[in-house]
Design an enzyme around this catalytic site. Structure first.
Site, PDB file in Angstrom:
ATOM      1  NE  ARG A  52      40.761  35.938  38.471  1.00 38.50           N
ATOM      2  CZ  ARG A  52      39.371  36.561  38.920  1.00 38.50           C
ATOM      3  NH1 ARG A  52      38.290  36.124  38.222  1.00 38.50           N
ATOM      4  NH2 ARG A  52      39.450  37.484  39.585  1.00 38.50           N
ATOM      5  CE1 TYR A 105      48.254  12.944  29.864  1.00 40.65           C
ATOM      6  CE2 TYR A 105      47.178  14.206  31.591  1.00 40.65           C
ATOM      7  CZ  TYR A 105      48.429  14.070  30.924  1.00 40.65           C
ATOM      8  OH  TYR A 105      49.487  14.710  30.864  1.00 40.65           O
ATOM      9  CG  ASP A 177      40.676  13.761  27.044  1.00 41.88           C
ATOM     10  OD1 ASP A 177      41.079  14.573  25.767  1.00 41.88           O
ATOM     11  OD2 ASP A 177      41.473  13.814  27.801  1.00 41.88           O
ATOM     12  CE  LYS A 202      49.770  16.622  26.090  1.00 39.56           C
ATOM     13  NZ  LYS A 202      48.745  15.768  26.341  1.00 39.56           N
TER      14      LYS A 202
HETATM   15  C1  LIG Z   1      48.015  15.684  27.831  1.00 38.07           C
HETATM   16  C2  LIG Z   1      46.405  15.366  28.126  1.00 38.07           C
HETATM   17  C3  LIG Z   1      45.634  15.924  28.911  1.00 38.07           C
HETATM   18  C4  LIG Z   1      46.054  17.031  29.831  1.00 38.07           C
HETATM   19  O1  LIG Z   1      46.538  18.004  29.184  1.00 38.07           O
HETATM   20  P1  LIG Z   1      47.485  19.156  29.736  1.00 38.07           P
HETATM   21  O2  LIG Z   1      47.571  20.222  28.618  1.00 38.07           O
HETATM   22  O3  LIG Z   1      48.756  18.534  29.767  1.00 38.07           O
HETATM   23  O4  LIG Z   1      47.080  19.645  31.118  1.00 38.07           O
HETATM   24  C5  LIG Z   1      44.460  15.496  28.992  1.00 38.07           C
HETATM   25  N1  LIG Z   1      43.832  14.448  27.987  1.00 38.07           N
HETATM   26  C6  LIG Z   1      44.849  13.832  27.276  1.00 38.07           C
HETATM   27  C7  LIG Z   1      44.259  12.694  26.347  1.00 38.07           C
HETATM   28  C8  LIG Z   1      46.331  14.343  27.155  1.00 38.07           C
HETATM   29  O5  LIG Z   1      47.001  13.595  26.129  1.00 38.07           O
END
Ligand SMILES: *Cc1c(COP(=O)(O)O)cnc(C)c1O
Length: 389
Positions: A52, A105, A177, A202
């Site tokens: 962890r 998001y 982000d 992603k």
């Molecule tokens: C998918 C996404 C998230 C969250 O990510 P997860 O891995 O699904 O928790 C945050 N910001 C953006 C822009 C995303 O496309």
């Protein structure tokens, strides 16, 4: 140490070492003596203790993303949202104020709306394409501004230069982000970010088989505070998912270049179809932020294309069932081209009016373009649109 117990068969020795990074799922690491344990926890020696708190598969992936972003000391988390939480909750206290872009998001918006206020952190939203809306919501206690460089699904480009200037002048941390844009679309530190996160789920991992996040702060003290919070909360990434992401990252630059090339072509195919009301792609001259896209995005305009078809929900259902159209799968960044329909998925929590205000209709589709061979992909979409109309 050797014996006959289940953990006492030694790992075979090899004078050579594997080319591929090993998968190391061990939760716990053995130390020889309490002194050795002390030395490790005091930082005199380096080593892992408990998964962890860190493990090698997370570190090899984090270091690769560090290199892509020009960052240092980033951590992996169990999902992109865990990374958002590590930053927003790990670096604020009751009484602070956080500002977010109004098209973040969906889950990030939810954290700002429901979770931070519950913990005594007030929040406000602003329009990141119009930085003049930021000044009005800043308070003396504003701690963090969270923005995405390109909005989902409308692909509007934030005015990063103006936002970064305001954040800097007011001593507020700018948190980017960078999931949609990726470090190859833009390096967030170069745009003025103090903190960067990715949903590694992603494009970076790229194969829709690993759920992971990454977060890094420029300031080492903040990075420490955020990483400690992530350990305490158990926002830890799974070794197996990190191992998959390591494999995915090996081809990320190739995948990204091909996906961007494909996206530009598919945007043109869509623009030529009589079934399509409008197409949004930052690389096209008719995109509302095309000029800003050239300044902010480093020559590659991304793998995302958004379009509206004529005829609302009925036609949206029909398009999804058209022979040869891409599968409806509401994520992004896979090696194959997929579609999402925001009104029924990512933006279903909004009212019609709220959706219309940001440009989403029942006919809006967002396409995440993959790495397929270009000519075949173009023909596939052109044929599907011809069958549909
Ligand atoms: C998918 C996404 C998230 C969250 O990510 P997860 O891995 O699904 O928790 C945050 N910001 C953006 C822009 C995303 O496309």
């Amino acid at each position: 140490m050797s014996g006959t117990g289940p953990r006492q068969t030694p790992w075979p020795q090899s004078a050579s070492y594997p080319l591929v990074q090993p998968l190391q799922p061990s939760v716990v690491y053995v130390t020889e003596t309490p002194d050795a344990m002390d030395a490790q926890y005091e930082g005199v020696t380096e080593g892992y203790a408990y998964a962890r708190e860190g493990h090698p598969n997370a570190d090899v992936v984090a270091q690769q993303i560090d290199r892509l972003e020009g960052a240092k000391g980033g951590i992996m988390t169990g999902s992109g949202m865990a990374a958002v939480g590590a930053v927003l909750m790990g670096l604020t206290k009751s009484g602070d104020h956080v500002i977010g872009g109004n098209q973040l998001y969906g889950r990030s918006l939810r954290m700002l709306r429901d979770d931070l206020p519950r913990m005594g952190v007030a929040t406000d939203l602003f329009d990141p394409t119009d930085a003049s809306t930021l000044e009005g919501v800043i308070r003396p206690e504003t701690r963090i501004i969270l923005v995405e460089v390109v909005s989902n699904p409308t692909l509007r480009i934030s005015d990063m230069a103006a936002i970064a200037a305001i954040a800097k002048a007011r001593g507020i941390l700018l948190f980017v982000d960078n999931t949609f844009t990726t470090p190859l679309g833009c390096r967030a530190y170069d745009l003025g970010a103090d903190i960067i996160m990715h949903s590694v789920t992603k494009l970076l991992a790229g194969h829709s088989d690993a759920t992971l996040g990454y977060a890094v702060c420029k300031d080492p003290d903040l990075q420490d505070q955020m990483a400690t919070f992530a350990m305490t909360m158990g926002l830890t990434a799974s070794p197996f998912d990190c191992w998959l992401a390591d494999r995915g990252l090996a081809t990320f630059p190739l995948r990204y270049a091909q996906a961007c090339r494909n996206a530009a072509k598919l945007a043109d195919v869509l623009a030529d179809s009589p079934a399509v009301e409008c197409v949004l792609y930052p690389g096209r001259a008719d995109h509302p932020d095309h000029n800003r896209a050239s300044a902010v995005l480093s020559g590659q305009h991304g793998n995302m294309v958004t379009f509206d078809i004529k005829g609302g929900r009925e036609k949206a259902n029909a398009l999804s069932q058209t022979q040869g159209i891409f599968p409806l799968a509401p994520t992004l960044g896979d090696v194959s081209t997929t579609l999402s329909h925001p009104a029924s998925s990512s933006h279903r929590g909004l009212t019609d009016d709220q959706r219309h205000a940001i440009g989403i209709t029942e006919g809006t589709f967002r396409m995440s373009v993959g790495v397929e061979e270009t000519e075949g992909l173009v023909a596939q979409l052109a044929n599907a649109l011809a069958n549909f109309t």
